[in-house]
Design a protein around this motif. Sequence first.
Motif, PDB file in Angstrom:
ATOM      1  N   GLY A 259      66.617  26.632  12.757  1.00 24.42           N
ATOM      2  CA  GLY A 259      66.408  26.174  11.384  1.00 24.42           C
ATOM      3  C   GLY A 259      65.683  27.205  10.540  1.00 24.42           C
ATOM      4  N   ALA A 260      64.659  27.844  11.117  1.00 31.95           N
ATOM      5  CA  ALA A 260      63.935  28.893  10.394  1.00 31.95           C
ATOM      6  C   ALA A 260      64.850  30.071  10.087  1.00 31.95           C
ATOM      7  N   PHE A 261      65.704  30.431  11.025  1.00 36.56           N
ATOM      8  CA  PHE A 261      66.641  31.539  10.816  1.00 36.56           C
ATOM      9  C   PHE A 261      67.561  31.255   9.635  1.00 36.56           C
ATOM     10  N   VAL A 262      68.128  30.054   9.605  1.00 38.62           N
ATOM     11  CA  VAL A 262      69.029  29.689   8.501  1.00 38.62           C
ATOM     12  C   VAL A 262      68.268  29.676   7.181  1.00 38.62           C
ATOM     13  N   PHE A 263      67.073  29.110   7.179  1.00 39.96           N
ATOM     14  CA  PHE A 263      66.275  29.046   5.958  1.00 39.96           C
ATOM     15  C   PHE A 263      65.921  30.442   5.444  1.00 39.96           C
TER      16      PHE A 263
ATOM     17  N   ALA B 276      73.551  29.976  14.272  1.00 41.22           N
ATOM     18  CA  ALA B 276      72.500  29.077  14.769  1.00 41.22           C
ATOM     19  C   ALA B 276      73.108  27.910  15.541  1.00 41.22           C
ATOM     20  N   ALA B 277      74.240  27.393  15.073  1.00 36.19           N
ATOM     21  CA  ALA B 277      74.900  26.289  15.776  1.00 36.19           C
ATOM     22  C   ALA B 277      75.386  26.734  17.150  1.00 36.19           C
ATOM     23  N   ILE B 278      75.894  27.945  17.252  1.00 33.50           N
ATOM     24  CA  ILE B 278      76.345  28.470  18.551  1.00 33.50           C
ATOM     25  C   ILE B 278      75.165  28.595  19.512  1.00 33.50           C
TER      26      ILE B 278
END
Length: 97
Positions: free
Chosen positions: A36-40, A59-61
Amino acid sequence: MHETVTLAAGWIDTGTGIGSDIKDLIFNVAIPALCGAFVFIVGVKTKAPGPTIMAVIFAAIVWGGSANMDQLQQKTAEDIVKYDGGGGGQLTNPGDQ
């Protein structure tokens, strides 16, 4: 008569319990939080939909792979058993060598 006593038995059980708890904490809390932090961070830094969508996919992978570790482990073990000793059969396509 002397009885053999393992003095470290309690410590071994404690270490095993802590290891299991840490593993659960990593897989159930740390990896999802980091995804989540990576996507944000990607979304905030780039302010563009393309890189943010790719960050969500990546991130989903990662999250999916970590959540399905038991199935991946089982599949890997099956593949190793299947191909142990070179497969034992003829190649269907000689170009695959």
